[in-house]
Design a protein around this motif. Structure first.
Motif, mmCIF file in Angstrom:
data_model
loop_
_atom_site.group_PDB
_atom_site.id
_atom_site.type_symbol
_atom_site.label_atom_id
_atom_site.label_comp_id
_atom_site.label_asym_id
_atom_site.label_seq_id
_atom_site.Cartn_x
_atom_site.Cartn_y
_atom_site.Cartn_z
ATOM 1 N N VAL A 94 30.001 131.774 38.056
ATOM 2 C CA VAL A 94 29.527 131.852 39.437
ATOM 3 C C VAL A 94 29.809 133.220 40.048
ATOM 4 N N VAL A 95 31.002 133.765 39.804
ATOM 5 C CA VAL A 95 31.333 135.070 40.400
ATOM 6 C C VAL A 95 30.445 136.172 39.819
ATOM 7 N N ILE A 96 30.111 136.081 38.526
ATOM 8 C CA ILE A 96 29.218 137.076 37.915
ATOM 9 C C ILE A 96 27.811 136.921 38.474
ATOM 10 N N TYR A 97 27.351 135.661 38.601
ATOM 11 C CA TYR A 97 25.999 135.434 39.136
ATOM 12 C C TYR A 97 25.869 135.949 40.569
ATOM 13 N N ILE A 98 26.815 135.585 41.435
ATOM 14 C CA ILE A 98 26.728 136.005 42.836
ATOM 15 C C ILE A 98 26.849 137.520 42.944
ATOM 16 N N GLY A 99 27.736 138.114 42.124
ATOM 17 C CA GLY A 99 27.886 139.565 42.141
ATOM 18 C C GLY A 99 26.586 140.268 41.795
ATOM 19 N N ILE A 100 25.900 139.801 40.741
ATOM 20 C CA ILE A 100 24.620 140.399 40.353
ATOM 21 C C ILE A 100 23.555 140.119 41.413
ATOM 22 N N ALA A 101 23.551 138.888 41.934
ATOM 23 C CA ALA A 101 22.548 138.504 42.940
ATOM 24 C C ALA A 101 22.658 139.359 44.203
ATOM 25 N N ASN A 102 23.876 139.716 44.568
ATOM 26 C CA ASN A 102 24.081 140.484 45.795
ATOM 27 C C ASN A 102 23.702 141.950 45.658
ATOM 28 N N ILE A 103 23.709 142.476 44.431
ATOM 29 C CA ILE A 103 23.373 143.902 44.250
ATOM 30 C C ILE A 103 21.993 144.104 43.631
ATOM 31 N N ILE A 104 21.293 143.010 43.332
ATOM 32 C CA ILE A 104 20.008 143.141 42.641
ATOM 33 C C ILE A 104 18.948 143.785 43.534
ATOM 34 N N GLY A 105 19.211 143.818 44.849
ATOM 35 C CA GLY A 105 18.294 144.490 45.761
ATOM 36 C C GLY A 105 18.168 145.974 45.463
ATOM 37 N N LEU A 106 19.188 146.564 44.825
ATOM 38 C CA LEU A 106 19.141 147.977 44.449
ATOM 39 C C LEU A 106 18.059 148.255 43.415
ATOM 40 N N PHE A 107 17.617 147.200 42.710
ATOM 41 C CA PHE A 107 16.608 147.344 41.659
ATOM 42 C C PHE A 107 15.229 146.864 42.122
ATOM 43 N N GLY A 108 15.079 146.693 43.434
ATOM 44 C CA GLY A 108 13.779 146.349 43.985
ATOM 45 C C GLY A 108 13.503 144.861 44.113
ATOM 46 N N PHE A 109 14.487 144.014 43.781
ATOM 47 C CA PHE A 109 14.312 142.572 43.907
ATOM 48 C C PHE A 109 14.925 142.082 45.215
ATOM 49 N N LYS A 110 14.465 140.942 45.668
ATOM 50 C CA LYS A 110 15.057 140.318 46.850
ATOM 51 C C LYS A 110 16.242 139.464 46.422
ATOM 52 N N SER A 111 17.386 139.690 47.027
ATOM 53 C CA SER A 111 18.595 138.965 46.640
ATOM 54 C C SER A 111 18.434 137.461 46.869
ATOM 55 N N PRO A 112 18.698 136.629 45.848
ATOM 56 C CA PRO A 112 18.596 135.170 46.020
ATOM 57 C C PRO A 112 19.551 134.627 47.075
ATOM 58 N N THR A 113 20.676 135.315 47.294
ATOM 59 C CA THR A 113 21.659 134.823 48.261
ATOM 60 C C THR A 113 21.210 135.022 49.706
ATOM 61 N N LYS A 114 20.051 135.658 49.908
ATOM 62 C CA LYS A 114 19.464 135.724 51.245
ATOM 63 C C LYS A 114 18.629 134.488 51.540
ATOM 64 N N ASP A 115 18.518 133.604 50.535
ATOM 65 C CA ASP A 115 17.824 132.325 50.705
ATOM 66 C C ASP A 115 18.876 131.251 50.951
ATOM 67 N N LEU A 116 18.799 130.584 52.086
ATOM 68 C CA LEU A 116 19.786 129.567 52.453
ATOM 69 C C LEU A 116 19.827 128.435 51.437
ATOM 70 N N ASN A 117 18.692 128.157 50.790
ATOM 71 C CA ASN A 117 18.645 127.089 49.781
ATOM 72 C C ASN A 117 19.544 127.424 48.590
ATOM 73 N N VAL A 118 19.586 128.704 48.214
ATOM 74 C CA VAL A 118 20.407 129.125 47.075
ATOM 75 C C VAL A 118 21.885 128.991 47.402
ATOM 76 N N THR A 119 22.299 129.494 48.560
ATOM 77 C CA THR A 119 23.713 129.410 48.929
ATOM 78 C C THR A 119 24.142 127.959 49.133
#
Length: 229
Positions: A94-119
């Motif tokens: 979980v910590v690896i997934y959330i860590g990657i999800a929070n910084i994936i915006g740097l690669f042009g993707f929308k962070s999944p953790t900005k979706d309330l359903n994901v959190t």
């Protein structure tokens, strides 16, 4: 401010990428697709990093991998103790997934953790694990009895806590990630040139990892509380 409101609505809007034509149509949102990408990256890295491991004379890659795994394992082990070691692999994932999800915006993707359903899903999985840990360690009767402690009059409050915990985990992660986005947009509006770069490094990288740490840290504390007598 109108531009900020529009950008915020864009971030909150869950776009449908495609629809699976079963059961009347299942919409697959952008956050789900990005999560699949993160999962694929994690599996690929696990395969690549775990190849050709050696007991004797390990290479630099293996030593670095072992150091990272040992750091995570020792961190959670110091909180959970011997009784909670069985839950460390979940917390590490979980910590690896959330860590990657929070910084994936740097690669042009929308962070999944900005979706309330994901959190909300992450919080729900954590609370199910927390309560399972309590049942597994204490047994059903003792687990049910724990809701009446220290005195029976607080039973409704203890039951209410079952819903408060996942809600707090969900809203804390979602609110902090979204709050970082709002702050960055305000900085870009006020000082649009070079100054936002160090702030971007903080909010997109450092703060992203901090939020991942806070989520699993609280989850591990709740598990520890659940399995202790």
């Amino acid at each position: 401010m109108e531009n900020l409101a529009e950008r915020l609505m864009e971030e909150l809007n869950c776009e449908t990428v495609f629809t699976i034509p079963v059961f009347g149509g299942i919409e697959i949102f952008e956050s789900v697709v990005v999560t699949w990408i993160i999962m694929a990256v994690m599996v690929l890295l696990a395969i690549l990093l775990a190849r050709n491991l050696k007991v004797e004379s390990p290479g630099k890659k293996q030593l670095l991998l072992e150091a990272g795994v040992s750091f995570l394992y020792n961190f959670f082990d110091s909180i959970l103790g011997g009784k909670g070691r069985r839950y460390i692999p979940y917390l590490c994932t979980v910590v690896i997934y959330i860590g990657i999800a929070n910084i994936i915006g740097l690669f042009g993707f929308k962070s999944p953790t900005k979706d309330l359903n994901v959190t909300a899903a992450l919080a729900l999985m954590s609370i199910v694990l927390i309560e399972y840990a309590g049942v597994h360690e204490k047994g059903v009767k003792k687990w049910l009895k724990s809701f009446t402690e220290p005195v029976a009059i607080v039973t409704p409050i203890n039951i209410l806590e079952l819903f408060i915990r996942p809600l707090s985990l969900c809203m804390r992660l979602f609110g902090n990630v979204l709050g970082a986005f709002v702050v960055m947009e305000l900085i870009k509006m006020i000082i649009p040139a070079i100054i936002p770069i160090p702030f971007s490094l903080y909010f997109d990288i450092f703060d992203g990892f901090i939020q991942a740490y806070v989520f699993v840290f609280l989850t591990s504390l709740f598990i520890k509380e659940s399995i202790d007598d």
